[in-house]
Design an enzyme around this catalytic site. Structure first.
Site: not given
Ligand code: NI
Length: 186
Positions: A146, A51, A46, A100-101, A142-143
């Protein structure tokens, strides 16, 4: 095009995003393509607009590579969520590990509701109102977090926050090693 992924400590990750005017958003298709390409290259499931430095209410997910006999529902789960709004949450609270990226090298258990209802536009600007359960609901939450400036590390225990403090402080200072393209605050 692969975009740099903004790392923990960058203020854009703390912004509450706004709905876009999807009909007149410049290069929406190109942005979506770039978000998928960036996510795949970093081996994520995701990616949310903050991000990649944008304060827009957009995220993408692709769980289809994880589809198997146990999780056939992942197969069709390459999706774009524009102007997403979770309208209901329910079911049991379930604990599972997340990463998380934007926070490379940190993986921690997070408790989330097992079921959500979400309204959104897809990449063709078709409106949907959908219920998701289980791991799908987790990834979407989660996304979605953000989009409200919330990171999964906000939701871990005080002890685990302390255990990760030096890693997170280093990220805030731009000290982070990563094998994909990133952007730190300094
Ligand atoms: Ni994340």
């Amino acid at each position: 095009m692969i975009l740099p992924i903004y790392i923990y400590g960058h203020p854009v990750l703390r912004k509450v995003t706004r709905d876009i005017d999807a009909n007149s958003y410049p290069n929406l298709k190109e942005l979506i393509d770039n978000m998928f390409e960036t996510m795949y290259q970093a081996e994520g499931v995701g990616l949310a607009a903050p991000q990649v430095g944008l304060e827009d209410r957009i995220f993408v997910v692709d769980l289809s590579p994880l589809a198997d006999e146990e999780h056939p529902e992942f197969k069709g789960m390459k999706k774009v969520f524009i102007n997403a709004h979770i309208t209901e949450r329910g079911g049991d609270m379930v604990i599972a590990e997340e990463g998380c990226l934007s926070i490379p090298g940190v993986h921690e258990k997070v408790s989330r509701e097992d079921e959500i209802r979400i309204s959104y536009l897809d990449e063709n600007l078709q409106a949907h109102d959908q219920i998701y359960k289980g791991y799908l609901a987790r990834v979407i939450q989660h996304e979605y977090d953000h989009l409200d400036g919330i990171l999964f590390t906000d939701k871990i225990s005080l002890l685990r926050k302390r255990m990760n403090k030096s890693k997170l402080t280093n990220m805030e200072k731009g000290k982070v090693a990563c094998d994909y393209r990133i952007k730190t605050v300094r």
